[in-house]
Write an enzyme that holds these catalytic residues in place. Structure first.
Site, short mmCIF file in Angstrom:
data_model
loop_
_atom_site.label_atom_id
_atom_site.label_comp_id
_atom_site.label_asym_id
_atom_site.label_seq_id
_atom_site.Cartn_x
_atom_site.Cartn_y
_atom_site.Cartn_z
CB CYS A 1 -15.88 36.30 30.34
SG CYS A 1 -14.64 36.05 29.07
CG HIS B 1 -15.63 31.76 31.79
ND1 HIS B 1 -16.90 32.18 31.47
CD2 HIS B 1 -14.82 32.17 30.80
CE1 HIS B 1 -16.85 32.82 30.31
NE2 HIS B 1 -15.60 32.83 29.88
CD GLU C 1 -18.65 30.54 34.17
OE1 GLU C 1 -18.03 31.34 34.90
OE2 GLU C 1 -18.87 30.76 32.95
N1 GLN Z 1 -16.41 37.83 23.57
C1 GLN Z 1 -15.50 38.15 24.60
C2 GLN Z 1 -14.07 37.74 24.29
O1 GLN Z 1 -13.85 36.96 23.41
C3 GLN Z 1 -15.93 37.53 25.91
C4 GLN Z 1 -15.81 36.04 25.91
C5 GLN Z 1 -16.56 35.39 27.03
O2 GLN Z 1 -17.37 36.01 27.68
N2 GLN Z 1 -16.30 34.13 27.23
O3 GLN Z 1 -13.16 38.18 24.94
#
Ligand code: GLN
Length: 543
Positions: free
Chosen positions: A391, A518, A520
């Protein structure tokens, strides 16, 4: 439907979630379909707007629910997929009751905690317990209900009352109450103290719930005397006093409870399936791993491991698959920054990064430490060190690539700089600018492969698409993709529109992968998530 209600006393952090999940494993090993509900007695609607500082990681479900991290434990232990309603919060239940009041459902009545809120809680539990959770259409046979907080908290009292009534609603024979407590060890001979448990059980019984089973967290197994004393003072049978003492890894917990006879007390045959055998294999396999693999985790909550719980679990699953003992080297991202004032901290962060076998930059929000994360991505890219960016970890690596390969020095994300000379990462057009709760791009969405062959595609195996869970507001600027790809950072996975970047992989590098989602949240013991497996394989020379 059989219900197991797990409450906690004395203090938080006793591993109530792990105990509850482990009981679920035992029921599952008896061939039952198991689901779970976590009750969080706070007024937030969900965990989405809560800080990892206070509350640990926000776990994301398939349906986009942003929930308590205990739901991650349930999904991993029971290999199920839960929905947002499996996490009941006071915010949700009050919204429901107030909505019903406005509709006129209680016309003429005074709306009160008892019976309206307590009834709503019981209806919610019964309804959600009957939702299939294991990927089949079958209704579960058993539901584990974990009550957050500790007994005696003002906030949890309506739930205790609801659960007290619930035993009459569904039949006393269908509910087992489990209370998790602490047995501290004091003095030179290590005396096991029962008084805190006596007090918390007294409190629980005063509220109308008599526990059937006591699970006592302690450093060593409970002695026979301690068990007998607890049984006598807490109105449970000595056989129903379990100890969850320190073990080398959490896969031992279901086994430890089974060995103490929990299955008999629950009235199930825990050997009906091979599941416990698999758990035994995992628990002892993990104990025997000696050769280390060092993964540098470059984040901003590095002294709070709960903030990255699912990432840690995923690394662990992958490390087991490559037969290595996982060592996570926590690096505070801001210490890697060139203008970090404390030189000692800076030197130690860089030395740790340089010694690591692989680098992981996890998700995150806000600008603290971002330049350090960019530096880590730069280091991994230019030294052929295996890298996984999740992300924000994908976004910082993209920024780094724009700055140092495309020569766009001022490249940044509009999350950190409203007006950068090059907006490499931008706010997604469909996201709300006024409401922060539940408005991100959330939950499972498909990623379609853009190339026939690449490392990460091979790791994922067959299929034209991968379904992973998302939680973000920003994305790689689609206008820059062509230029970035021309230099070798290829967006090998995109969303169903073909516009939005989901996965990158760098050419001419052993393993430099970024994912906008994600992974994970879907990793399971024995079934590691492919991007993590790739990182661990390359970090150990096995890719
Ligand atoms: N802050 C970034 C976004 O909103 C990454 C978000 C995250 O890593 N979950 O896109």
């Amino acid at each position: 439907m059989k219900y197991v209600v797990v409450s906690g006393g004395v203090l938080s952090g006793l591993g109530k979630g792990v105990t509850a999940s482990s009981i679920g494993v035992l029921l599952k090993s008896a061939g039952l379909r198991v689901t779970s509900i976590k009750i969080d007695p706070y007024l937030n609607s969900d965990a989405g707007t809560m800080s990892p500082f206070e509350h640990g990681e926000v776990f994301v479900l398939d349906d986009g629910g942003e929930v308590d991290l205990d739901l991650g434990n349930y999904e991993r232990f029971l290999d199920i997929n839960l929905r947002k309603n499996n996490n009941l919060t006071t915010g949700k239940i009050y919204s429901k009751v107030i909505e019903a009041e406005r509709r006129g459902d209680y016309l003429g009545k005074t709306v009160q905690v008892i019976p309206h809120v307590t009834d709503a809680v019981q209806e919610w539990i019964e309804d959600v317990a009957h939702q299939p959770a294991d990927g089949s259409d079958e209704i579960p046979d058993a539901c584990i209900i974990e009550l957050g907080g500790t007994v005696g908290d003002i906030e949890s009292s309506p739930y205790i009352e609801a659960l007290r009534q619930f035993q009459f609603r569904v039949g006393r024979e269908n509910v087992t109450f489990v209370h998790v407590s602490l047995v501290p060890v004091m003095g030179p001979v290590g005396e096991q103290k029962t008084k805190p448990t006596q007090h918390t059980v007294k409190e629980l019984r005063g509220l109308g719930i008599t526990p059937d089973i006591l699970v006592c967290r302690s450093s060593a197994p409970l002695t026979v005397e301690t068990r007998e004393k607890l049984a006598a003072f807490c109105h449970v049978s000595p056989q129903a006093v379990m100890s969850t003492h320190d073990v080398p890894n959490i896969y031992h917990v279901p086994l430890m409870l089974q060995e103490q006879g929990l299955c008999d007390i629950l009235g199930v045959d825990c050997h009906a399936t091979d599941l416990l055998k698999d758990w035994k294999t995992m628990a002892y396999h993990l104990d025997t791993l000696t050769e280390a693999v060092h993964i540098a985790m470059v984040g901003k909550y590095t002294d709070l491991s709960d903030a990255y719980l699912s990432v840690i679990k995923s690394l662990q699953h992958a490390a087991m698959a490559v037969d290595r003992k996982l060592i996570i080297d926590w690096i505070e991202a801001s210490h890697l920054e060139s203008d970090w004032k404390n030189e000692e901290e800076q030197a130690s962060a860089w030395s740790m990064l340089k010694k690591a076998d692989g680098v992981l930059v996890p998700g995150g929000f806000g600008d603290r430490g971002v330049e350090g994360k960019i530096a880590a991505a730069h280091y991994a890219r230019t030294t052929q060190t295996p890298y996984l960016g999740i992300c924000l970890g994908l976004q910082v690596a993209t920024i780094e690539f724009c700055r140092n390969v495309l020569g766009l020095e001022g490249a940044n994300s509009t999350e950190f700089d409203e007006n950068p000379s090059t907006a490499a990462v931008i706010f997604m057009p469909e996201i709300s600018k006024t409401h922060l709760g539940g408005t991100m791009r959330l939950g499972t969405r498909p990623t379609l492969w853009q190339v026939d062959e690449c490392k990460i595609r091979t790791l994922y195996g067959d299929g034209d698409a991968v379904d992973e869970r998302h939680r973000h507001r920003y994305e790689v600027n689609p206008d820059l993709i062509e230029r970035i790809e021309a230099e070798g950072l290829v967006f090998v996975g995109k969303d169903e529109t073909g516009q939005r970047c989901e996965i990158f992989e760098l050419n001419d590098h052993p393993y430099y992968v970024g994912v906008q989602y994600h992974p994970e949240f879907k990793s399971r013991p024995g079934r590691p998530s492919p991007p993590f497996l790739g990182l661990l394989k390359d970090s150990t020379g096995q890719l």
